[in-house]
Design a protein around this motif. Structure first.
Motif, PDB file in Angstrom:
ATOM      1  N   GLN A  45     -19.162 -20.067  12.650  1.00 24.22           N
ATOM      2  CA  GLN A  45     -19.258 -20.337  11.046  1.00 24.22           C
ATOM      3  C   GLN A  45     -20.546 -20.987  10.672  1.00 24.22           C
ATOM      4  O   GLN A  45     -20.650 -21.077   9.606  1.00 24.22           O
ATOM      5  N   ARG A  47     -23.912 -21.355   9.004  1.00 19.17           N
ATOM      6  CA  ARG A  47     -24.043 -20.390   7.876  1.00 19.17           C
ATOM      7  C   ARG A  47     -25.472 -20.564   7.342  1.00 19.17           C
ATOM      8  O   ARG A  47     -25.965 -21.815   7.360  1.00 19.17           O
ATOM      9  N   GLU A  67     -26.349 -14.549   1.798  1.00 19.97           N
ATOM     10  CA  GLU A  67     -25.475 -15.596   2.914  1.00 19.97           C
ATOM     11  C   GLU A  67     -24.915 -14.927   4.004  1.00 19.97           C
ATOM     12  O   GLU A  67     -24.364 -13.648   3.827  1.00 19.97           O
ATOM     13  N   ASP A  69     -23.184 -15.519   8.129  1.00 23.45           N
ATOM     14  CA  ASP A  69     -22.927 -16.438   9.271  1.00 23.45           C
ATOM     15  C   ASP A  69     -23.053 -15.637  10.583  1.00 23.45           C
ATOM     16  O   ASP A  69     -23.662 -14.565  10.532  1.00 23.45           O
ATOM     17  N   ARG A  88     -23.995 -11.885  10.577  1.00 19.99           N
ATOM     18  CA  ARG A  88     -23.210 -11.058   9.822  1.00 19.99           C
ATOM     19  C   ARG A  88     -23.279 -11.394   8.316  1.00 19.99           C
ATOM     20  O   ARG A  88     -23.215 -12.494   7.884  1.00 19.99           O
ATOM     21  N   THR A  89     -23.480 -10.511   7.464  1.00 18.69           N
ATOM     22  CA  THR A  89     -23.518 -10.702   6.119  1.00 18.69           C
ATOM     23  C   THR A  89     -22.385 -10.817   5.494  1.00 18.69           C
ATOM     24  O   THR A  89     -21.230 -10.247   5.785  1.00 18.69           O
ATOM     25  N   ARG A  90     -22.218 -11.807   4.750  1.00 24.22           N
ATOM     26  CA  ARG A  90     -21.288 -12.390   3.725  1.00 24.22           C
ATOM     27  C   ARG A  90     -21.328 -11.909   2.587  1.00 24.22           C
ATOM     28  O   ARG A  90     -20.635 -11.198   1.935  1.00 24.22           O
ATOM     29  N   ASN A  91     -22.082 -12.505   1.730  1.00 17.71           N
ATOM     30  CA  ASN A  91     -22.519 -12.049   0.354  1.00 17.71           C
ATOM     31  C   ASN A  91     -23.960 -11.890   0.156  1.00 17.71           C
ATOM     32  O   ASN A  91     -24.981 -12.347   0.896  1.00 17.71           O
ATOM     33  N   TRP A 111     -17.282 -12.517  -3.386  1.00 17.76           N
ATOM     34  CA  TRP A 111     -15.979 -12.444  -3.172  1.00 17.76           C
ATOM     35  C   TRP A 111     -15.548 -11.922  -4.451  1.00 17.76           C
ATOM     36  O   TRP A 111     -15.978 -11.522  -5.468  1.00 17.76           O
ATOM     37  N   ARG A 144     -14.385 -10.164   0.615  1.00 15.90           N
ATOM     38  CA  ARG A 144     -15.709 -10.229   0.119  1.00 15.90           C
ATOM     39  C   ARG A 144     -16.172  -8.763   0.051  1.00 15.90           C
ATOM     40  O   ARG A 144     -16.033  -7.949   1.345  1.00 15.90           O
TER      41      ARG A 144
END
Length: 222
Positions: A45, A47, A67, A69, A88-91, A111, A144
């Motif tokens: 996690q 980030r 963003e 992680d 890994r792409t989150r946003n 989100w 997301r």
């Protein structure tokens, strides 16, 4: 922005999972893993985030946000030797805010609009359970996904948003219809969902000064 994390997980029943608890994978008493404990440590996690902002005028504001992680896993990632996991792409999205008409536009992955916010309907102000588990908690609505979102506010107290989002309808199996066998593939990973339209989400929010309130609905095709 971002943070570094070294998490420790100790489960009484072993689902064989990392920092994201598979809620549908918790073993019941008739399973062997029900009698097995599970201990692991994880940095997944941790980030990193980047926010770029600019205002071409006093009433127009632009922003871009990324963003990531480290919960991605390559073919050679493992927790037995190297513990080498991939970013890994989150946003990743851009926004435009117009103060005079009270309009806010977002394009990119963020989100979902149905995820609860802390105040109004604004990105980077989403509410999430404060816990170590990356799957959060049962009953928390979140995903997301890519989307196009437009939001209108009235004095920053009343908000109405519309979002066209990447559909997440994933199902599969075989059934018999009128004597013919029909099979639908199990959809996962990067494969598109089985639908002919985006998820259409409408949400209203209210911040009257004594709490935050939301009401939303979702329309989707199958």
């Amino acid at each position: 922005g971002g943070y570094l994390e070294a998490a420790t997980i100790n489960r009484q029943r072993a689902p064989g999972a990392d920092i994201s608890q598979p809620w549908n994978g918790i073993p019941y008493p008739n399973a062997n893993n029900y009698h097995v404990n599970e201990f692991r440590q994880s940095e997944h996690q941790s980030r990193f985030s980047l926010l770029v902002q600019g205002s071409p005028s006093d009433t127009v504001h632009l922003a871009a946000y990324y963003e990531l992680d480290f919960q991605g896993a390559a073919t050679n990632s493992n927790t037995n030797e190297s513990n080498s996991f991939t970013p890994r792409t989150r946003n990743v999205y851009m926004t435009v805010d117009w103060d005079t008409p009270g309009l806010h536009f977002l394009a990119g992955q963020n989100w979902s609009l149905l995820t609860m916010d802390k105040h109004g309907i604004t990105p980077r102000d989403e509410w999430s359970p404060q816990e170590i588990d990356a799957q959060y908690s049962v009953g928390y609505n979140w995903t997301r996904q890519p989307q196009l979102r437009i939001v209108k506010d009235w004095d920053k107290k009343y908000w109405l948003g519309l979002s066209l989002e990447n559909p997440e309808t994933t199902f599969g199996g075989t059934t018999s219809l009128s004597g013919a066998t029909v099979s639908l593939p199990n959809v996962s990973g990067y494969t598109s969902a089985i639908t002919n339209m985006p998820d259409v989400i409408i949400k209203g929010a209210m911040d009257p000064g004594y709490g935050h309130y939301e009401l939303f609905g979702i329309g989707r095709g199958f």
